[in-house]
Design a protein around this motif. Structure first.
Motif, mmCIF file in Angstrom:
data_model
loop_
_atom_site.group_PDB
_atom_site.id
_atom_site.type_symbol
_atom_site.label_atom_id
_atom_site.label_comp_id
_atom_site.label_asym_id
_atom_site.label_seq_id
_atom_site.Cartn_x
_atom_site.Cartn_y
_atom_site.Cartn_z
ATOM 1 N N ASN A 173 -40.043 39.412 32.370
ATOM 2 C CA ASN A 173 -39.006 38.743 31.580
ATOM 3 C C ASN A 173 -39.625 38.159 30.311
ATOM 4 O OD1 ASN A 173 -37.015 39.265 33.565
ATOM 5 N ND2 ASN A 173 -37.679 37.480 34.713
ATOM 6 N N ALA A 174 -39.916 39.038 29.362
ATOM 7 C CA ALA A 174 -40.637 38.596 28.165
ATOM 8 C C ALA A 174 -40.314 39.506 26.989
ATOM 9 C CB ALA A 174 -42.141 38.603 28.427
ATOM 10 N N LEU A 192 -46.766 36.769 23.067
ATOM 11 C CA LEU A 192 -45.937 37.098 24.225
ATOM 12 C C LEU A 192 -45.123 35.858 24.585
ATOM 13 C CD1 LEU A 192 -45.439 39.405 26.298
ATOM 14 C CD2 LEU A 192 -47.083 38.248 27.789
ATOM 15 N N MET A 193 -43.805 36.009 24.694
ATOM 16 C CA MET A 193 -42.947 34.854 24.942
ATOM 17 C C MET A 193 -41.901 35.177 26.002
ATOM 18 S SD MET A 193 -40.833 35.098 21.404
ATOM 19 C CE MET A 193 -42.239 35.847 20.590
ATOM 20 N N ARG A 194 -41.459 34.154 26.697
ATOM 21 C CA ARG A 194 -40.395 34.321 27.687
ATOM 22 C C ARG A 194 -39.119 34.801 26.998
ATOM 23 N NH1 ARG A 194 -40.348 30.671 32.330
ATOM 24 N NH2 ARG A 194 -38.185 30.295 31.775
ATOM 25 N N ASP A 195 -38.317 35.556 27.738
ATOM 26 C CA ASP A 195 -37.113 36.090 27.119
ATOM 27 C C ASP A 195 -35.954 35.098 27.068
ATOM 28 O OD1 ASP A 195 -36.169 36.052 29.699
ATOM 29 O OD2 ASP A 195 -35.979 38.230 29.902
#
Length: 261
Positions: A173-174, A192-195
């Motif tokens: 989930n990113a 990279l980041m959470r969605d």
């Protein structure tokens, strides 16, 4: 792209490709297609073609919340089922993929769009652009560069991979934000980041034009804008041949250098 309906199911294909691809025409006229559709308990959207066929099918039908069954008739891609494996007894597994929702605000308008794969922000007049980028958690960064790319997991196999960043497992989930030719900071790595983050981007150097693309289609060109990017509220539902899942997951690793023992 052409769409036809079978008992409230939808079949999408590129009609201009039929003449050069007889197997597509034969499949459309076959009992196999109707038997395949009838084998599902719920209504589905069948897409016959390649990745661009699927992109158009999603953008025209994503609000219907129907699962997509994508059958490959051209180039192989990660989300394509092989037409040679398709029959009414084939077992499918549903996987969900996020969409990117784009809201672009300028002095005179607000534009919205959906991206399946990625969003590009590029320098538009051969001059570097400076962008202020902030996230939901009140974290921010200013980066000067030629090009920024924000990808979903499904399309981290594309430009993102070519720019040197690892492919994201499709179930993660990113989102990944990847720079091309960063100047400041010079060693800026992909992010990279959470969605569930909301990404807000502003063009700082208003004398320099930025071009915004979604899924390689030009969306807007301006020297002044506020751009908001977030996950669309509903995921896309894709039906994948169950026997292909292991091969599919292994491809994510093989693209990064792993070899199957």
């Amino acid at each position: 792209m052409k769409q036809i309906e079978f008992n409230k199911n939808i079949v999408c294909f590129d009609d201009y490709k039929i003449e050069e691809n007889p197997s597509l025409r034969d499949f459309l006229e076959s009992d196999l297609l109707r038997e395949l559709i009838d084998s599902f308990k719920e209504k589905i959207i069948v897409v016959l073609g390649w990745d661009w066929t699927m992109l158009r099918a999603i953008k025209e039908n994503y609000e219907k919340n129907m699962p997509f069954l994508w059958i490959n008739f051209w180039h192989k891609w990660f989300l394509l089922n092989s037409k040679d494996s398709i029959n009414p007894n084939t077992d499918f597994v549903e996987r969900k993929y996020p969409l990117l929702e784009i809201e672009l605000e300028t002095n005179w308008s607000i534009k919205k769009a959906i991206a399946v794969n990625e969003i590009d922000i590029r320098s538009g007049n051969w001059k570097m652009i400076s962008l202020d980028i902030s996230l939901t958690k009140k974290q921010s960064i200013n980066i000067e560069w030629d090009w920024i790319l924000i990808s979903t997991p499904a399309w981290s196999t594309g430009y993102n991979s070519s720019l040197g960043w690892p492919i994201i497992p499709h179930t993660l989930n990113a989102f990944v934000m990847t720079p091309k030719a960063p100047w400041k900071p010079k060693l800026q790595a992909p992010v990279l980041m959470r969605d569930d983050e909301i990404i807000e981007i502003k063009n700082v150097w208003r004398q320099n034009i930025a071009e915004i693309y979604f899924d390689s289609v030009e969306f807007f060109k301006s020297n002044e804008f506020n751009l908001k990017i977030q996950k669309y509220r509903e995921n896309i539902r894709l039906l994948i041949w169950e026997d292909y899942l292991d091969t599919w997951d292994n491809k994510v690793l093989s693209e990064q250098g792993f070899l199957k023992k």
